[in-house]
Write a protein that holds these residues in place. Structure first.
Motif, PDB file in Angstrom:
ATOM      1  N   ASN A  77      53.176  45.427 -84.930  1.00  0.00           N
ATOM      2  CA  ASN A  77      52.098  45.594 -84.533  1.00  0.00           C
ATOM      3  C   ASN A  77      51.793  46.282 -83.405  1.00  0.00           C
ATOM      4  O   ASN A  77      50.860  46.905 -83.314  1.00  0.00           O
ATOM      5  CB  ASN A  77      51.251  44.000 -84.246  1.00  0.00           C
ATOM      6  N   SER A  78      52.581  46.260 -82.356  1.00  0.00           N
ATOM      7  CA  SER A  78      52.445  47.064 -81.198  1.00  0.00           C
ATOM      8  C   SER A  78      52.626  48.741 -81.762  1.00  0.00           C
ATOM      9  O   SER A  78      51.651  49.410 -81.055  1.00  0.00           O
ATOM     10  CB  SER A  78      53.726  46.916 -80.320  1.00  0.00           C
ATOM     11  N   TYR A  79      53.528  48.957 -82.417  1.00  0.00           N
ATOM     12  CA  TYR A  79      53.482  50.486 -83.046  1.00  0.00           C
ATOM     13  C   TYR A  79      52.140  50.653 -83.838  1.00  0.00           C
ATOM     14  O   TYR A  79      51.793  52.003 -83.509  1.00  0.00           O
ATOM     15  CB  TYR A  79      54.775  50.562 -83.741  1.00  0.00           C
ATOM     16  N   LEU A  80      51.834  50.036 -84.639  1.00  0.00           N
ATOM     17  CA  LEU A  80      50.651  50.254 -85.545  1.00  0.00           C
ATOM     18  C   LEU A  80      49.334  50.454 -84.683  1.00  0.00           C
ATOM     19  O   LEU A  80      48.626  51.040 -85.059  1.00  0.00           O
ATOM     20  CB  LEU A  80      50.293  48.938 -86.490  1.00  0.00           C
ATOM     21  N   SER A  81      49.220  49.811 -83.301  1.00  0.00           N
ATOM     22  CA  SER A  81      48.106  49.908 -82.595  1.00  0.00           C
ATOM     23  C   SER A  81      48.280  51.151 -81.510  1.00  0.00           C
ATOM     24  O   SER A  81      47.529  51.249 -80.973  1.00  0.00           O
ATOM     25  CB  SER A  81      47.834  48.503 -81.803  1.00  0.00           C
ATOM     26  N   GLY A  82      49.249  51.980 -81.823  1.00  0.00           N
ATOM     27  CA  GLY A  82      49.302  53.173 -81.097  1.00  0.00           C
ATOM     28  C   GLY A  82      50.174  53.121 -79.847  1.00  0.00           C
ATOM     29  O   GLY A  82      50.179  53.870 -78.988  1.00  0.00           O
ATOM     30  N   ASN A  83      50.825  52.041 -79.709  1.00  0.00           N
ATOM     31  CA  ASN A  83      52.019  51.739 -78.297  1.00  0.00           C
ATOM     32  C   ASN A  83      53.364  52.031 -78.911  1.00  0.00           C
ATOM     33  O   ASN A  83      53.745  51.984 -80.073  1.00  0.00           O
ATOM     34  CB  ASN A  83      51.643  50.424 -77.902  1.00  0.00           C
ATOM     35  N   ALA A  84      54.143  52.295 -78.061  1.00  0.00           N
ATOM     36  CA  ALA A  84      55.517  52.759 -78.014  1.00  0.00           C
ATOM     37  C   ALA A  84      56.477  51.372 -77.686  1.00  0.00           C
ATOM     38  O   ALA A  84      56.415  50.963 -76.495  1.00  0.00           O
ATOM     39  CB  ALA A  84      56.070  53.969 -77.356  1.00  0.00           C
ATOM     40  N   PRO A  85      56.916  50.550 -78.739  1.00  0.00           N
ATOM     41  CA  PRO A  85      57.309  48.981 -78.392  1.00  0.00           C
ATOM     42  C   PRO A  85      58.674  49.432 -77.515  1.00  0.00           C
ATOM     43  O   PRO A  85      58.837  48.590 -76.526  1.00  0.00           O
ATOM     44  CB  PRO A  85      57.849  48.655 -79.542  1.00  0.00           C
ATOM     45  N   HIS A  86      59.248  50.387 -77.558  1.00  0.00           N
ATOM     46  CA  HIS A  86      60.613  50.471 -76.792  1.00  0.00           C
ATOM     47  C   HIS A  86      60.080  50.940 -75.182  1.00  0.00           C
ATOM     48  O   HIS A  86      60.927  50.433 -74.446  1.00  0.00           O
ATOM     49  CB  HIS A  86      61.363  51.666 -77.244  1.00  0.00           C
ATOM     50  N   ALA A  87      58.959  51.533 -74.794  1.00  0.00           N
ATOM     51  CA  ALA A  87      58.592  51.845 -73.680  1.00  0.00           C
ATOM     52  C   ALA A  87      58.212  50.740 -72.928  1.00  0.00           C
ATOM     53  O   ALA A  87      58.274  50.482 -71.800  1.00  0.00           O
ATOM     54  CB  ALA A  87      57.418  53.061 -73.605  1.00  0.00           C
ATOM     55  N   THR A 135      47.862  46.265 -75.901  1.00  0.00           N
ATOM     56  CA  THR A 135      48.311  46.986 -74.943  1.00  0.00           C
ATOM     57  C   THR A 135      49.045  46.336 -73.998  1.00  0.00           C
ATOM     58  O   THR A 135      48.472  45.117 -73.685  1.00  0.00           O
ATOM     59  CB  THR A 135      47.272  48.045 -74.223  1.00  0.00           C
ATOM     60  N   PRO A 136      50.038  46.544 -73.132  1.00  0.00           N
ATOM     61  CA  PRO A 136      50.506  45.802 -72.132  1.00  0.00           C
ATOM     62  C   PRO A 136      49.639  45.404 -71.042  1.00  0.00           C
ATOM     63  O   PRO A 136      49.509  44.160 -70.878  1.00  0.00           O
ATOM     64  CB  PRO A 136      51.527  46.754 -71.508  1.00  0.00           C
ATOM     65  N   GLU A 137      48.545  46.142 -70.631  1.00  0.00           N
ATOM     66  CA  GLU A 137      47.652  45.750 -69.810  1.00  0.00           C
ATOM     67  C   GLU A 137      46.593  44.585 -70.526  1.00  0.00           C
ATOM     68  O   GLU A 137      46.591  43.715 -69.659  1.00  0.00           O
ATOM     69  CB  GLU A 137      46.533  47.045 -69.502  1.00  0.00           C
TER      70      GLU A 137
END
Length: 55
Positions: free
Chosen positions: A45-55, A21-23
């Motif tokens: 990897n960001s997407y697969l871990s449940g995050n929105a890369p564009h955000a 996560t970004p945090e």
């Protein structure tokens, strides 16, 4: 300190539980007060871990 004289960046990538996560990614970046550490945002990897890369 080893990378800087060689003008080399040290990248932290979005893998594993510590950087998903970004945090969580911000935490290790704050541990080192040097210019060498950078972030390599692996959007897959960001997407697969449940995050929105564009955000």
């Amino acid at each position: 300190m080893v990378a800087e004289p060689r003008v080399t960046a040290v990248a932290i990538e979005t893998h594993g539980e510590y950087t998903t996560t970004p945090e969580r990614l911000d935490r290790p970046m704050k541990l080192i007060d040097r210019p060498a550490p950078t972030i390599n945002l692996d959007t897959g990897n960001s997407y697969l871990s449940g995050n929105a890369p564009h955000a």
